[in-house]
Scaffold this motif. Sequence first.
Motif, short mmCIF file in Angstrom:
data_model
loop_
_atom_site.label_atom_id
_atom_site.label_comp_id
_atom_site.label_asym_id
_atom_site.label_seq_id
_atom_site.Cartn_x
_atom_site.Cartn_y
_atom_site.Cartn_z
N UNK A 1 0.84 -1.21 0.00
CA UNK A 1 0.00 0.00 0.00
C UNK A 1 0.87 1.26 0.00
N UNK A 2 1.88 1.27 0.84
CA UNK A 2 2.72 2.47 0.95
C UNK A 2 3.57 2.70 -0.29
N UNK A 3 3.94 1.63 -0.98
CA UNK A 3 4.75 1.81 -2.19
C UNK A 3 3.94 2.42 -3.34
N UNK A 4 2.62 2.34 -3.26
CA UNK A 4 1.77 2.91 -4.31
C UNK A 4 1.37 4.36 -4.02
N UNK A 5 1.77 4.90 -2.90
CA UNK A 5 1.42 6.27 -2.55
C UNK A 5 2.51 7.21 -3.07
N UNK A 6 2.06 8.24 -3.75
CA UNK A 6 3.00 9.23 -4.28
C UNK A 6 2.88 10.49 -3.43
N UNK A 7 4.00 10.95 -2.92
CA UNK A 7 4.02 12.14 -2.08
C UNK A 7 4.61 13.28 -2.91
N UNK A 8 3.86 14.37 -3.04
CA UNK A 8 4.33 15.53 -3.78
C UNK A 8 5.17 16.40 -2.87
N UNK A 9 6.38 16.69 -3.32
CA UNK A 9 7.28 17.50 -2.50
C UNK A 9 7.48 18.89 -3.10
N UNK A 10 6.87 19.17 -4.25
CA UNK A 10 7.02 20.47 -4.87
C UNK A 10 5.79 21.31 -4.59
#
Length: 60
Positions: free
Chosen positions: A50-59
């Motif tokens: 589950x966590x590997x499919x989450x994309x975190x935007x840092x911009x």
Amino acid sequence: MTLQDYARSERAIVTVDWVILTAALVGLSLAVTGVVAEGLGKAADELSRILSNIEIKTEF
């Protein structure tokens, strides 16, 4: 006190009881540990997926 006297005494019976109870407790603990470890392994794999499919935007 000879070995035969000790084997007939109440102290020997209590000792045998404690050895049997301790062995049973160790066996039960090992069985529970095996079951819990298997379940935790499956949960950890699912959480990793589950966590590997989450994309975190840092911009911004």
